[in-house]
Design an enzyme around this catalytic site. Sequence first.
Site, PDB file in Angstrom:
ATOM      1  CG  ASP A  68     -11.709  -5.114  13.274  1.00  0.00           C
ATOM      2  OD1 ASP A  68     -11.283  -4.849  12.089  1.00  0.00           O
ATOM      3  OD2 ASP A  68     -13.184  -4.674  12.502  1.00  0.00           O
ATOM      4  CG  HIS A 127      -3.969  -6.349   8.388  1.00  0.00           C
ATOM      5  ND1 HIS A 127      -4.966  -6.899   9.273  1.00  0.00           N
ATOM      6  CD2 HIS A 127      -3.722  -7.161   7.394  1.00  0.00           C
ATOM      7  CE1 HIS A 127      -4.839  -8.171   8.337  1.00  0.00           C
ATOM      8  NE2 HIS A 127      -4.982  -8.066   7.449  1.00  0.00           N
TER       9      HIS A 127
HETATM   10  P1  GDP Z   1      -6.585  -6.554  12.446  1.00  0.00           P
HETATM   11  O1  GDP Z   1      -7.598  -6.212  11.122  1.00  0.00           O
HETATM   12  O2  GDP Z   1      -7.146  -7.801  12.436  1.00  0.00           O
HETATM   13  O3  GDP Z   1      -5.019  -6.595  11.598  1.00  0.00           O
HETATM   14  O4  GDP Z   1      -7.444  -5.859  13.018  1.00  0.00           O
HETATM   15  P2  GDP Z   1      -6.933  -4.293  13.561  1.00  0.00           P
HETATM   16  O5  GDP Z   1      -5.760  -3.689  12.895  1.00  0.00           O
HETATM   17  O6  GDP Z   1      -7.964  -3.345  11.953  1.00  0.00           O
HETATM   18  O7  GDP Z   1      -7.748  -4.003  14.706  1.00  0.00           O
HETATM   19  C1  GDP Z   1      -6.646  -4.050  15.887  1.00  0.00           C
HETATM   20  C2  GDP Z   1      -6.866  -2.905  17.102  1.00  0.00           C
HETATM   21  O8  GDP Z   1      -6.052  -3.507  17.759  1.00  0.00           O
HETATM   22  C3  GDP Z   1      -5.590  -2.085  15.904  1.00  0.00           C
HETATM   23  O9  GDP Z   1      -5.789  -0.901  17.016  1.00  0.00           O
HETATM   24  C4  GDP Z   1      -4.521  -2.854  16.634  1.00  0.00           C
HETATM   25  O10 GDP Z   1      -2.954  -1.746  17.367  1.00  0.00           O
HETATM   26  C5  GDP Z   1      -4.814  -3.038  18.101  1.00  0.00           C
HETATM   27  N1  GDP Z   1      -3.877  -3.791  18.608  1.00  0.00           N
HETATM   28  C6  GDP Z   1      -3.319  -5.299  18.417  1.00  0.00           C
HETATM   29  N2  GDP Z   1      -2.799  -5.908  19.572  1.00  0.00           N
HETATM   30  C7  GDP Z   1      -3.555  -5.242  20.310  1.00  0.00           C
HETATM   31  C8  GDP Z   1      -2.955  -4.993  22.048  1.00  0.00           C
HETATM   32  O11 GDP Z   1      -2.252  -6.295  22.568  1.00  0.00           O
HETATM   33  N3  GDP Z   1      -2.810  -4.348  22.378  1.00  0.00           N
HETATM   34  C9  GDP Z   1      -3.759  -2.919  22.304  1.00  0.00           C
HETATM   35  N4  GDP Z   1      -3.733  -2.382  23.217  1.00  0.00           N
HETATM   36  N5  GDP Z   1      -4.263  -2.682  21.112  1.00  0.00           N
HETATM   37  C10 GDP Z   1      -4.012  -3.731  20.709  1.00  0.00           C
END
Ligand code: GDP
Length: 427
Positions: free
Chosen positions: A12, A40
């Site tokens: 995440d 993701h």
């Molecule tokens: P992954 O499994 O590594 O792709 O991560 P996830 O998608 O499960 O979780 C990452 C969360 O952080 C998601 O809700 C994204 O939309 C959010 N996100 C990613 N980059 C940023 C950022 O720079 N700022 C904010 N506020 N949210 C972000």
Amino acid sequence: MVKAIVGANWGDEGKGKITDLLAERSDLVIRYQGGANAGHTIINDYGRFALHTLPSGVFYSHITNIIGNGVALDIRKLTQELQMLIDAGVPAPNLIIAQRAQLLLPYHVLQDTYEEARLGGRAFGSTKSGIAPFYSDKYAKIGIQVCDLFHEDRLKQRLEQALEVKNVLFQALYHQPPVDAQELYEELLSLREVIRPYVGDTVAYVHQALKEGKTILLEGQLGAMKDPDLGIVPMTTSSHTLAGFGCVGAAIPPTAIEDVICVTKAYSSCVGSQTEPFVSELLGPEGDELRRRGGDKGEFGATTGRPRRVGWFDTVATRYGCMVQSATKVALTCLDVLGYLDEIKVCTGYEVNGVVTRDFPVPALLDQAKPVFTTLPGWKCDIRGITEYDALPANAKAYVDFLEREIETPIALVSTGPKRHEIAARL
Ligand code: GDP
């Protein structure tokens, strides 16, 4: 050339966004491990999507997306995801499924569920998607490959062989009904029609693409802490979450991976059981506030909706995560989330048995580790959407500089919001 995008921590970290961004300039995007047990989050012009099995390049018509042989393929979940894209008006993706990928079957999900129930309080916090039984079966050599679906006698014989063992376990250990081989065989014959148009020789395809100088993106799931060898055993997942496993799970030549982009959040988050060691955890109202403000909609699992545990950035775990990933650079996400804080703590050491260390301890010592914090000043303003690194407040840049020194890996990208282009290049 091959780039890998992987997680430095517990998953995440925001890999979906970084992959989506870098996919734009790639020819192939490949998933090489894991299954539909994590997701993701991708936010683009079509909407907000949680992808579980499909590679993040599915929104681009110029990209070939590959589900590699290392993935646990649940055809039913894949069908749902393809339908989700159709419903959102996304053009049909270019997709190839490795003929050597193995199938995650309904009895894997049952076994996962029965086992977590049996373990009760000692459970591993599984998402009950069948991942652990799937990989156990693969290594026990009773897994079923996609190519078996197209050889009916072999399929039947392989199913019967697997169920011989499985059904004894189901009845004797879990006191549950046996699975009927014939019924499952017939179901698989109909499911194979769903994937038939996509199945191919991904090994030859990938090697040919490399010969032609194409750019390949390996998309990792979860993070270094969840690796079953080098992670927080036994609270790991069951497939290797490291970039190096791309050489196996996507049949990439080891010498071809030039860039390993390790993604980490500007704070820590961890989804999983409460018993999982999470040294820099922030509890109480402060933790609730960070959870509420985190990510794009608060810190809740993309697949499970479970609230994630949150904490301060952990340089001990992240430096180790970058090392085992062989990170060439880091993408730091969610920096914008911290804008409300007067002061920001960073976990820069673990105290284990009265001794402070910067080295990530073995799992047997992790429960005893206590965080040692360094406090930095906050920047107290909204930086969401800033795309020029120099336009960030001085304290935000100082925070990034500090993390970079501690994790000993260059921070090349700083993400300032969940949307694709809310990001600043730093190097
Ligand atoms: P992954 O499994 O590594 O792709 O991560 P996830 O998608 O499960 O979780 C990452 C969360 O952080 C998601 O809700 C994204 O939309 C959010 N996100 C990613 N980059 C940023 C950022 O720079 N700022 C904010 N506020 N949210 C972000």
